[in-house]
Design a protein around this motif. Sequence first.
Motif, PDB file in Angstrom:
ATOM      1  N   TYR A  37      59.033  38.071  42.616  1.00 51.21           N
ATOM      2  CA  TYR A  37      58.799  38.634  43.946  1.00 51.21           C
ATOM      3  C   TYR A  37      57.349  39.059  44.140  1.00 51.21           C
ATOM      4  O   TYR A  37      56.813  38.980  45.242  1.00 51.21           O
ATOM      5  N   ILE A  74      56.851  30.349  48.796  1.00 59.09           N
ATOM      6  CA  ILE A  74      57.441  31.686  48.906  1.00 59.09           C
ATOM      7  C   ILE A  74      58.961  31.600  48.895  1.00 59.09           C
ATOM      8  O   ILE A  74      59.636  32.365  48.181  1.00 59.09           O
ATOM      9  N   ALA A 113      55.470  36.026  45.063  1.00 59.99           N
ATOM     10  CA  ALA A 113      55.795  35.656  46.447  1.00 59.99           C
ATOM     11  C   ALA A 113      55.008  36.518  47.430  1.00 59.99           C
ATOM     12  O   ALA A 113      54.507  36.012  48.443  1.00 59.99           O
TER      13      ALA A 113
END
Length: 125
Positions: free
Chosen positions: A103, A93, A106
């Motif tokens: 993102y 992450i 993540a």
Amino acid sequence: MAVLTRTDPATQAFVLLRTVFTAAPILFGLDKFFNVLVDWPTYLAPWIDSVVPGSPQTAMYLVGVIEIVAGVLVAVRPKWGGLVVAAWLLGIIVNLLTLPGYYDVALRDFGLLVGALALSRLASR
């Protein structure tokens, strides 16, 4: 203490999580050597590439070995393996948050991290 059976929801959740967190790291780890699913080096943040010696692909070989070991650890010691996988996902992450455009991946990996922690807690019962 309750007797756990195959029909117990907690037991079913434990088996599902243990199975997935054994198979997925092993399979993704193996793919780091072959790049069938994706070109894995593109997911490596430049700052990590500058810290790890060798090429980005060499770094992915190391990542693959760690993921395979983590998957095996989940299979044999799910309480500790779940924690190792959660810590590994946290590292992934951090890497992804330093790359623009990843993102969403993540965020997905954060969900997996929570699942790995849940596995560790269920293994503690």
